[in-house]
Enzyme design. Sequence first.
Site, PDB file in Angstrom:
ATOM      1  N   TRP A 101     -55.300  -0.080  32.649  1.00 28.54           N
ATOM      2  CA  TRP A 101     -54.418   0.133  33.809  1.00 28.54           C
ATOM      3  C   TRP A 101     -54.076  -1.174  34.487  1.00 28.54           C
ATOM      4  CZ3 TRP A 101     -51.590   4.064  33.428  1.00 28.54           C
ATOM      5  CH2 TRP A 101     -52.074   5.238  32.829  1.00 28.54           C
ATOM      6  N   ASP A 171     -55.312  -0.332  43.150  1.00 30.45           N
ATOM      7  CA  ASP A 171     -54.948   0.936  42.519  1.00 30.45           C
ATOM      8  C   ASP A 171     -56.223   1.778  42.511  1.00 30.45           C
ATOM      9  OD1 ASP A 171     -54.479   3.047  40.815  1.00 30.45           O
ATOM     10  OD2 ASP A 171     -53.805   1.836  39.118  1.00 30.45           O
ATOM     11  N   LYS A 195     -55.939  13.324  40.394  1.00 28.58           N
ATOM     12  CA  LYS A 195     -57.349  13.297  39.972  1.00 28.58           C
ATOM     13  C   LYS A 195     -58.248  13.808  41.091  1.00 28.58           C
ATOM     14  CE  LYS A 195     -55.827   9.255  37.527  1.00 28.58           C
ATOM     15  NZ  LYS A 195     -55.707   9.742  36.170  1.00 28.58           N
TER      16      LYS A 195
END
Length: 317
Positions: A101, A171, A195
Amino acid sequence: MRVFNFSAGPAVLPEAVLQRAAEEMLDWRGSGMSVMEMSHRGKEFMSIAHSAEANFRQLLGIPSNYKVLFLQGGAMAMNALVPMNLLGKNRSADYVNTGIWSSKSISEAKKYCQVNVAASSEDKDFTYVPAQSTWKLDPQAAYLHICSNETIGGVEYHWLPDSGDVPLVADMSSNILSTIINVSDYAVIYGGAQKNIGPAGLTFVIVRDDLLDRALDITPTVFHWKEQAEHESMVNTPPTYGIYMAVNDRSRMNIPFHLHDTRLNDSFLDGAQERGLLQLKGHRSVGGMRASLYNAMPIDGVIALINYLRDFEKHHA
Ligand SMILES: Cc1ncc(COP(=O)(O)O)c(C=O)c1O
């Protein structure tokens, strides 16, 4: 029969939330319509949006000098929108690369600015977070970007990076609301909701308000954080159902709750202590009670608390 769904996201939602959404599907609280059918500017949806933001602020303890934006585009859109909104007059930004990511964030940012990879754990297949002492930070960088939890590699920061005077951007897609953080340590926190917060389609941005004047002219209006902050995330149609579902989706780690009759607070805590249930008093900024269910709490502890709550309710009904 519901399964135990270990998906990395979109992920399991609390059954109680799904049941309530099902009950309210055809008629949200006497409005005669589903949340999906409401105007985002109508009073019903505005009340949903306001309480979603208030709950999020309360859960994370977000200070008043931070704006909360509920946007579309997913966390990946933020890979472009972070540089667009934060570069200002700067030409470069620092990134720490701890996995897939972070790498995606770096590739995208390179389209907009010079990227300085201050540290990387690629040498060992992204299995660790490089120690801060090895980071080569640029004090002139527009910001420093980290991914606080690499969802694919399973690598998480357990310490707070020191970015000096450079704004720290994180993030937090896959660990938001899993532990207590001090929001003021960060300049920007963003992530996808799918999530730990709610269904896919909702993207959150928490941004310190003194950073809202740094957007590049090319920033699309619907992704211009200042524009969205000034319009309560309603420059255009926000992800309304995602915002509605996020309202009830509380942290599984820390569960604040209040008694209906606050005069019973002390006797509740005394009774809990008699049963060996300790430290249930809520944080002074929230009041009421708080049960923290961290990993080492055995299921028997949870069951004992539930039984006590049931008994207490019966006794005081
Ligand atoms: C840490 C992290 N960042 C970014 C993303 C991308 O999120 P989205 O699919 O919302 O764009 C994910 C998705 O799994 C993620 O885990």
